[in-house]
Motif scaffolding. Structure first.
Motif, short mmCIF file in Angstrom:
data_model
loop_
_atom_site.label_atom_id
_atom_site.label_comp_id
_atom_site.label_asym_id
_atom_site.label_seq_id
_atom_site.Cartn_x
_atom_site.Cartn_y
_atom_site.Cartn_z
N ARG A 238 0.58 -1.12 -0.22
CA ARG A 238 0.14 -0.19 -0.30
C ARG A 238 0.99 1.01 0.30
O ARG A 238 1.87 1.28 0.62
CB ARG A 238 -0.82 -0.19 0.94
CG ARG A 238 -0.39 0.33 2.21
CD ARG A 238 -1.93 0.53 3.57
NE ARG A 238 -0.75 0.48 4.42
CZ ARG A 238 -0.92 2.01 5.27
NH1 ARG A 238 -1.18 3.46 4.84
NH2 ARG A 238 -0.42 2.39 6.57
N SER A 239 0.13 2.56 -0.19
CA SER A 239 1.11 3.73 -0.70
C SER A 239 0.08 4.79 -0.66
O SER A 239 -1.52 4.29 -0.71
CB SER A 239 1.30 4.15 -1.83
OG SER A 239 1.91 5.30 -1.85
N ALA A 242 -1.72 5.75 -3.92
CA ALA A 242 -0.82 5.29 -5.00
C ALA A 242 -2.89 4.24 -4.38
O ALA A 242 -2.71 4.32 -3.16
CB ALA A 242 -0.33 4.11 -4.88
N PHE A 243 -3.96 4.16 -5.84
CA PHE A 243 -4.85 3.35 -5.19
C PHE A 243 -5.92 3.47 -4.09
O PHE A 243 -6.19 2.50 -3.45
CB PHE A 243 -3.77 1.41 -4.65
CG PHE A 243 -3.22 1.46 -5.79
CD1 PHE A 243 -2.78 1.52 -7.38
CD2 PHE A 243 -2.09 1.21 -5.62
CE1 PHE A 243 -1.79 1.32 -8.04
CE2 PHE A 243 -0.79 0.77 -5.48
CZ PHE A 243 -0.84 0.84 -6.95
N ASN A 244 -5.79 4.62 -3.60
CA ASN A 244 -7.10 5.28 -2.56
C ASN A 244 -6.00 4.46 -1.36
O ASN A 244 -6.78 5.13 -0.45
CB ASN A 244 -8.12 4.84 -2.76
CG ASN A 244 -9.07 4.88 -4.32
OD1 ASN A 244 -8.78 6.46 -4.11
ND2 ASN A 244 -9.30 4.25 -4.74
N ARG A 246 -5.45 1.87 -0.69
CA ARG A 246 -5.76 0.63 0.22
C ARG A 246 -4.70 -0.15 -0.45
O ARG A 246 -3.88 -0.35 -1.03
CB ARG A 246 -6.89 0.53 -0.30
CG ARG A 246 -8.68 1.30 -0.10
CD ARG A 246 -9.71 1.02 -1.05
NE ARG A 246 -10.29 1.75 -0.20
CZ ARG A 246 -12.16 2.16 -0.98
NH1 ARG A 246 -11.74 1.04 -1.87
NH2 ARG A 246 -13.03 2.98 -0.51
N THR A 248 -3.32 -3.76 -1.72
CA THR A 248 -3.65 -3.77 -2.39
C THR A 248 -2.95 -5.52 -3.37
O THR A 248 -1.57 -5.83 -2.28
CB THR A 248 -3.28 -3.31 -4.04
OG1 THR A 248 -3.37 -3.83 -4.93
CG2 THR A 248 -1.44 -2.53 -4.21
N ASN A 250 -2.95 -6.67 -6.72
CA ASN A 250 -2.91 -7.34 -7.65
C ASN A 250 -1.44 -6.84 -8.36
O ASN A 250 -0.50 -5.72 -7.80
CB ASN A 250 -3.90 -6.06 -8.58
CG ASN A 250 -3.58 -5.75 -9.85
OD1 ASN A 250 -2.54 -5.63 -10.52
ND2 ASN A 250 -4.82 -5.93 -10.75
N ARG A 252 -0.03 -6.10 -10.91
CA ARG A 252 0.13 -4.25 -12.02
C ARG A 252 0.61 -3.65 -10.46
O ARG A 252 1.86 -2.35 -10.71
CB ARG A 252 -0.67 -4.06 -12.50
CG ARG A 252 -0.31 -2.55 -13.34
CD ARG A 252 -1.59 -2.58 -14.74
NE ARG A 252 -1.43 -1.72 -15.07
CZ ARG A 252 -1.17 0.03 -14.52
NH1 ARG A 252 -1.93 0.55 -13.14
NH2 ARG A 252 -1.22 1.13 -14.96
N ASP A 253 -0.30 -3.31 -9.67
CA ASP A 253 -0.29 -2.29 -8.46
C ASP A 253 1.11 -2.75 -7.92
O ASP A 253 1.45 -1.72 -7.05
CB ASP A 253 -0.73 -2.46 -7.71
CG ASP A 253 -2.93 -1.62 -8.15
OD1 ASP A 253 -2.59 -1.63 -9.51
OD2 ASP A 253 -3.60 -2.75 -7.75
#
Length: 285
Positions: A238-239, A242-244, A246, A248, A250, A252-253
């Motif tokens: 998580r960051s 990035a990605f709200n 939340r 992740t 995934n 790619r993420d």
């Protein structure tokens, strides 16, 4: 209620309704009652021998209160429980964590590689008890002494990861320079925190790097980064930016987070130079 000079109840903490740990706490409470009755003791008698009130003993027996591991250890001796209560000490230690921290601690315990970039505070795994307590005492709105104690205990207990082996996890931390210079909690607290970093930074499986403030290029402008990798090839990260914000899993993420983290590490001081930087910061306090 038993109260220490820290102003918090040392018998344990209330069980959060609906928590998945609740059935385990109830089972331990029932076992405590069975052992007490087998020893021919009343709840008030056990309370007196343990330094707690009868009401607190009954709350633990009903599963409404999480007993501290130290309580179970002593109660096992007092009740001649032959190790049956001691067998649940580790379970109750974990049960004392807030639910969100319990999940995080479980992931940290399973991860074979962990990557962390922090820009405001020293990362939780690296924090001394005093530094962690100072941070929680600064929380707004203010937290109660009991909540502060529970959060601090959970955070500092997670540091047992540095004692893990077979194999030891690879741990990489990048800290912004300001996190080493802002004396949160006071200079004495910060001095001990920096001394702790110097000790942990010597571990073969730990890398601590400092991101200098004077860098004119910085891949961490979107906020903190956390990536945990597991031995089955999966990962979670998580960051803030990035990605709200939340977590992740995934692929790619995760590649994006690892790219940013790799760039941050390249821009930061190397580990050996970073420890020298921390020594100098300690000397300035």
């Amino acid at each position: 209620m038993a109260v220490t000079n820290r102003g918090v109840d040392e018998s344990g903490w209330d069980v959060e309704p609906g928590d998945e740990i609740e059935p385990v706490v109830q089972a331990v409470g029932h076992l405590l009652k069975v052992c007490r009755e087998a020893a021919g003791m009343r709840a008030v008698d056990l309370g007196e021998s343990m330094g707690y009130g009868e009401d607190m003993i009954r709350k633990m027996e009903r599963g409404q209160r999480i007993p501290r591991p130290e309580f179970l250890d002593r109660a096992d001796t007092v009740l001649n429980a032959q190790g049956h209560l001691r067998a649940f000490m580790e379970d109750m230690r974990k049960a004392r964590y807030p639910k969100k921290v319990r999940r995080l601690a479980d992931m940290e315990a399973r991860a074979v590689e962990q990557l962390y970039y922090n820009n405001h505070n020293i990362h939780g795994l690296l924090q001394t008890r005093e530094y962690a307590k100072a941070l929680f005492e600064m929380t707004q709105p203010p937290l109660s002494p009991e909540v502060i104690e529970r959060e601090v205990a959970a955070r500092t207990d997670r540091a047992s990861i540095f004692e893990r082996d077979d194999p030891a996890p690879a741990l990489s931390f990048v800290q912004e320079q300001v996190t080493l210079e802002r004396p949160l909690g006071g200079k004495a607290v910060m001095r001990r925190q920096l001394e702790h970093l110097l000790v942990v930074g010597q571990l073969r499986n730990v890398s601590i790097q400092v991101m200098p403030t004077d860098r004119d290029e910085h891949a961490g402008t979107q906020g903190l980064i956390e990536v945990l990798k597991f031995d089955d090839g999966t990962a979670i990260g998580r960051s803030d930016g990035a990605f709200n914000g939340r977590p992740t899993s995934n692929p790619r993420d995760l590649r994006i987070l690892e790219l940013r983290y790799g760039t941050i590490r390249a821009q930061a001081l190397p580990p050996r130079e970073s420890l020298i930087f921390i020594e100098k910061a300690l000397g300035r306090l």
